[in-house]
Design a protein around this motif. Sequence first.
Motif, PDB file in Angstrom:
ATOM      1  N   ARG A 126       2.835   3.635  13.528  1.00  0.00           N
ATOM      2  CA  ARG A 126       4.077   3.368  12.724  1.00  0.00           C
ATOM      3  C   ARG A 126       3.400   2.746  11.386  1.00  0.00           C
ATOM      4  NH1 ARG A 126       9.569   1.983  15.899  1.00  0.00           N
ATOM      5  NH2 ARG A 126       9.243   3.616  17.585  1.00  0.00           N
ATOM      6  N   PRO A 127       4.497   2.595  10.665  1.00  0.00           N
ATOM      7  CA  PRO A 127       4.045   2.175   8.929  1.00  0.00           C
ATOM      8  C   PRO A 127       3.380   0.974   8.997  1.00  0.00           C
ATOM      9  CG  PRO A 127       6.446   3.073   8.979  1.00  0.00           C
ATOM     10  CD  PRO A 127       5.895   3.114  10.521  1.00  0.00           C
ATOM     11  N   TYR A 128       2.246   0.739   8.388  1.00  0.00           N
ATOM     12  CA  TYR A 128       1.510  -0.471   8.294  1.00  0.00           C
ATOM     13  C   TYR A 128       1.261  -0.782   6.713  1.00  0.00           C
ATOM     14  CZ  TYR A 128      -2.286   3.179   7.851  1.00  0.00           C
ATOM     15  OH  TYR A 128      -3.094   4.388   7.559  1.00  0.00           O
ATOM     16  N   ASP A 129       0.783  -1.923   6.416  1.00  0.00           N
ATOM     17  CA  ASP A 129       0.447  -2.224   5.199  1.00  0.00           C
ATOM     18  C   ASP A 129      -1.095  -1.881   4.928  1.00  0.00           C
ATOM     19  OD1 ASP A 129       1.581  -3.683   3.250  1.00  0.00           O
ATOM     20  OD2 ASP A 129       0.918  -5.899   3.691  1.00  0.00           O
ATOM     21  N   ARG A 130      -1.044  -1.336   3.636  1.00  0.00           N
ATOM     22  CA  ARG A 130      -2.447  -0.942   3.413  1.00  0.00           C
ATOM     23  C   ARG A 130      -3.218  -2.030   2.366  1.00  0.00           C
ATOM     24  NH1 ARG A 130      -2.974   4.376   4.128  1.00  0.00           N
ATOM     25  NH2 ARG A 130      -1.112   5.695   4.511  1.00  0.00           N
ATOM     26  N   PRO A 131      -2.814  -2.743   1.637  1.00  0.00           N
ATOM     27  CA  PRO A 131      -3.466  -3.712   0.930  1.00  0.00           C
ATOM     28  C   PRO A 131      -4.665  -4.660   1.781  1.00  0.00           C
ATOM     29  CG  PRO A 131      -1.432  -3.904  -0.129  1.00  0.00           C
ATOM     30  CD  PRO A 131      -1.147  -2.934   1.361  1.00  0.00           C
ATOM     31  N   PRO A 132      -4.269  -4.960   2.842  1.00  0.00           N
ATOM     32  CA  PRO A 132      -5.341  -5.490   3.766  1.00  0.00           C
ATOM     33  C   PRO A 132      -6.406  -4.696   3.797  1.00  0.00           C
ATOM     34  CG  PRO A 132      -3.155  -6.036   4.603  1.00  0.00           C
ATOM     35  CD  PRO A 132      -3.151  -5.046   3.728  1.00  0.00           C
ATOM     36  N   LEU A 133      -6.264  -3.444   3.743  1.00  0.00           N
ATOM     37  CA  LEU A 133      -7.359  -2.483   4.482  1.00  0.00           C
ATOM     38  C   LEU A 133      -8.668  -2.704   3.799  1.00  0.00           C
ATOM     39  CD1 LEU A 133      -5.345   0.812   5.288  1.00  0.00           C
ATOM     40  CD2 LEU A 133      -5.834  -1.326   6.799  1.00  0.00           C
ATOM     41  N   SER A 134      -8.577  -2.722   2.234  1.00  0.00           N
ATOM     42  CA  SER A 134      -9.995  -2.960   1.758  1.00  0.00           C
ATOM     43  C   SER A 134     -10.170  -4.296   1.424  1.00  0.00           C
ATOM     44  CB  SER A 134      -9.568  -2.390   0.319  1.00  0.00           C
ATOM     45  OG  SER A 134      -8.609  -2.847  -0.454  1.00  0.00           O
ATOM     46  N   LYS A 135      -9.569  -5.439   2.234  1.00  0.00           N
ATOM     47  CA  LYS A 135      -9.908  -6.642   1.938  1.00  0.00           C
ATOM     48  C   LYS A 135      -9.930  -7.499   3.383  1.00  0.00           C
ATOM     49  CE  LYS A 135      -6.742  -6.614  -2.051  1.00  0.00           C
ATOM     50  NZ  LYS A 135      -6.256  -5.476  -1.580  1.00  0.00           N
ATOM     51  N   ALA A 136      -9.060  -7.858   3.872  1.00  0.00           N
ATOM     52  CA  ALA A 136      -9.474  -8.932   5.155  1.00  0.00           C
ATOM     53  C   ALA A 136      -9.513  -8.198   6.319  1.00  0.00           C
ATOM     54  CB  ALA A 136      -7.986  -9.494   5.161  1.00  0.00           C
ATOM     55  N   VAL A 137      -9.289  -6.764   6.361  1.00  0.00           N
ATOM     56  CA  VAL A 137      -9.736  -5.824   7.631  1.00  0.00           C
ATOM     57  C   VAL A 137     -11.069  -5.811   7.560  1.00  0.00           C
ATOM     58  CG1 VAL A 137      -9.546  -3.900   8.750  1.00  0.00           C
ATOM     59  CG2 VAL A 137      -7.239  -4.814   7.808  1.00  0.00           C
ATOM     60  N   LEU A 138     -11.608  -5.545   6.418  1.00  0.00           N
ATOM     61  CA  LEU A 138     -13.234  -5.185   6.247  1.00  0.00           C
ATOM     62  C   LEU A 138     -13.815  -6.514   6.785  1.00  0.00           C
ATOM     63  CD1 LEU A 138     -13.527  -2.913   2.973  1.00  0.00           C
ATOM     64  CD2 LEU A 138     -13.228  -2.533   5.558  1.00  0.00           C
ATOM     65  N   THR A 139     -13.437  -7.627   6.381  1.00  0.00           N
ATOM     66  CA  THR A 139     -14.186  -8.890   6.681  1.00  0.00           C
ATOM     67  C   THR A 139     -14.193  -9.454   8.019  1.00  0.00           C
ATOM     68  OG1 THR A 139     -12.600 -10.370   5.679  1.00  0.00           O
ATOM     69  CG2 THR A 139     -14.075  -9.565   4.212  1.00  0.00           C
ATOM     70  N   GLY A 140     -13.045  -8.583   8.578  1.00  0.00           N
ATOM     71  CA  GLY A 140     -12.747  -9.211  10.038  1.00  0.00           C
ATOM     72  C   GLY A 140     -11.571 -10.310  10.293  1.00  0.00           C
ATOM     73  N   ALA A 141     -11.098 -10.751   8.962  1.00  0.00           N
ATOM     74  CA  ALA A 141     -10.052 -11.882   8.897  1.00  0.00           C
ATOM     75  C   ALA A 141      -8.691 -11.216   9.582  1.00  0.00           C
ATOM     76  CB  ALA A 141      -9.877 -12.356   7.628  1.00  0.00           C
ATOM     77  N   VAL A 142      -8.485 -10.122   9.254  1.00  0.00           N
ATOM     78  CA  VAL A 142      -7.273  -9.478   9.880  1.00  0.00           C
ATOM     79  C   VAL A 142      -7.682  -8.274  10.973  1.00  0.00           C
ATOM     80  CG1 VAL A 142      -5.265  -8.403   9.379  1.00  0.00           C
ATOM     81  CG2 VAL A 142      -5.829 -10.139   8.222  1.00  0.00           C
ATOM     82  N   ALA A 143      -7.064  -8.110  12.018  1.00  0.00           N
ATOM     83  CA  ALA A 143      -7.548  -6.898  12.668  1.00  0.00           C
ATOM     84  C   ALA A 143      -6.642  -5.794  12.407  1.00  0.00           C
ATOM     85  CB  ALA A 143      -7.133  -7.233  14.338  1.00  0.00           C
ATOM     86  N   PRO A 144      -7.283  -4.387  12.490  1.00  0.00           N
ATOM     87  CA  PRO A 144      -6.429  -3.174  12.019  1.00  0.00           C
ATOM     88  C   PRO A 144      -5.191  -3.163  12.617  1.00  0.00           C
ATOM     89  CG  PRO A 144      -8.660  -2.832  12.478  1.00  0.00           C
ATOM     90  CD  PRO A 144      -8.672  -4.128  12.815  1.00  0.00           C
ATOM     91  N   ASP A 145      -5.112  -3.405  13.777  1.00  0.00           N
ATOM     92  CA  ASP A 145      -3.589  -3.310  14.401  1.00  0.00           C
ATOM     93  C   ASP A 145      -2.715  -4.435  14.185  1.00  0.00           C
ATOM     94  OD1 ASP A 145      -4.868  -5.312  15.893  1.00  0.00           O
ATOM     95  OD2 ASP A 145      -4.703  -4.116  17.753  1.00  0.00           O
ATOM     96  N   ALA A 146      -3.041  -5.271  13.252  1.00  0.00           N
ATOM     97  CA  ALA A 146      -2.392  -6.349  12.985  1.00  0.00           C
ATOM     98  C   ALA A 146      -1.674  -6.224  11.476  1.00  0.00           C
ATOM     99  CB  ALA A 146      -2.979  -7.984  12.912  1.00  0.00           C
ATOM    100  N   THR A 147      -1.737  -4.982  10.937  1.00  0.00           N
ATOM    101  CA  THR A 147      -1.129  -4.676   9.703  1.00  0.00           C
ATOM    102  C   THR A 147       0.192  -4.060   9.757  1.00  0.00           C
ATOM    103  OG1 THR A 147      -2.465  -2.732   9.690  1.00  0.00           O
ATOM    104  CG2 THR A 147      -3.473  -4.528   8.892  1.00  0.00           C
ATOM    105  N   GLY A 148       0.587  -3.935  10.963  1.00  0.00           N
ATOM    106  CA  GLY A 148       2.107  -3.224  11.051  1.00  0.00           C
ATOM    107  C   GLY A 148       3.077  -3.889  10.143  1.00  0.00           C
ATOM    108  N   LEU A 149       3.917  -3.080   9.497  1.00  0.00           N
ATOM    109  CA  LEU A 149       5.063  -3.419   8.826  1.00  0.00           C
ATOM    110  C   LEU A 149       6.319  -3.789   9.524  1.00  0.00           C
ATOM    111  CD1 LEU A 149       4.722  -0.759   5.900  1.00  0.00           C
ATOM    112  CD2 LEU A 149       4.436  -3.389   5.631  1.00  0.00           C
ATOM    113  N   PRO A 150       6.993  -4.750   9.370  1.00  0.00           N
ATOM    114  CA  PRO A 150       8.434  -5.185  10.112  1.00  0.00           C
ATOM    115  C   PRO A 150       9.454  -4.286   9.906  1.00  0.00           C
ATOM    116  CG  PRO A 150       8.014  -6.604   8.424  1.00  0.00           C
ATOM    117  CD  PRO A 150       6.594  -5.722   8.213  1.00  0.00           C
ATOM    118  N   ASN A 151      10.226  -3.914  10.762  1.00  0.00           N
ATOM    119  CA  ASN A 151      11.330  -3.123  10.504  1.00  0.00           C
ATOM    120  C   ASN A 151      12.349  -4.161  10.302  1.00  0.00           C
ATOM    121  OD1 ASN A 151      10.669  -1.116  13.152  1.00  0.00           O
ATOM    122  ND2 ASN A 151      10.834  -0.503  11.244  1.00  0.00           N
TER     123      ASN A 151
END
Length: 440
Positions: A42-67
Amino acid sequence: MIDPESRVVIVGASLAGLRGAESLRRSGFAGSLTIVGAEPHRPYDRPPLSKAVLTGAVAPDATGLPNLVALDADWRLGAPAVGLDRTKRIVTREGGETIAYDRLLIATGASARAWPDAAEGRLAGVHTLRSRDDAEALRRDLAARPAQVLVIGGGFIGCEVAAACRDLDLPVTLVETGPTLLASVLGAHLGAVVQTLHETRGVTIRCSAKVEALEDDGTGRVRRARLADGSAVPADLVVVALGAVRNTGWLAGSGLAFDEGGLDCDAQGYVLDEDEQPDTRIAAAGDVARFPHPLYPGHRIALEHWGHAVAQGEHAGRLLAGCETARYADVPAFWSSQGGITIKSVGLTKGADGVVIARGDPKEGRFVAVYGQEGRCIAALSFDSARWLPAYADKVAAGAPFPPEPGGVDAGPLRVFAPGFPDPSGSGPDDPARAGKDES
């Protein structure tokens, strides 16, 4: 308001698609709503993908957008749309499934531009970064502590990835064809400020250089890059950051006006056919939409900004719901976090013939720059100085005279200089003779 028995289909389970769906419901549409997504998520937030996700600060599956509102939608995920028949009003998905629509929102976004040699691009250790799955795969390889990372492309994604690598204390080389990092967006003068930031943090940067080939180690894993000047850069992990291609290929044969740069729209947001006529059953929003903007006359623009996807998606939802709505004309805005510095911008720098440092000092790493074209302000950029930006954003929105009035009690006259955008012919950055007279 459209008939409550109408069927609305949104192609693109993206930020723009999600906000468009919510806008439809907020506008009173109570009919059938189907959302088609190429990815299984389902839709997710892209900005963290090149930042916090790469460093491990945010898990990829924690980027989902709220309805933000109840959608009561039929989600069709995991297979992209591959065809559009406007006569029958049918969207076809990969695998042959067809979905009928009365109104259609196209929000298919963009994909990372692939490495031009497909075989080299398939080597183990070679990555692009656009999707959640891309970020997860890249994060996994970074966690394995590669001996040398190579980033190809010095745009925003390339710079953010390089910064994430240094956050992880990984050696990284960045190769860019332009005279400085971000020269095509900021100009070489301010691009050099960004470049100094990354060099200070330990990134090895090679500008005015081009990677010609990626070479393997004999087992199918990348081991180095060969440059046009004959030199080589060792690399056991490569990130290709060469920009984006709009996801328009599935529209072949639809009769709509598009290319890899976007899908053409009118000022309202309706898509245009090959005869430049609007199809008022179909709107587009987000990265894929190319549209006229009153601040930038003479051509259509396509944007990859988070806030733009939200605002244009909401506008498209109201439009398809049958609500009266003014033309979409939000001022573009963007931000990037790199190495502890936050860069924010409003407006578009393309076509600027002059720039001034309106506040602060680039040598101190905190400043606001304002870009002008033909005597009016067209963009403003802040480095760790966001509190000053709104005042200049207002000037951009109003098309105020350039250069702006000096800010601050002790400020003297503003020096206008050439931005230093690379020559499209490839001969180098611009100079005062081409970019406009230095008015200092």
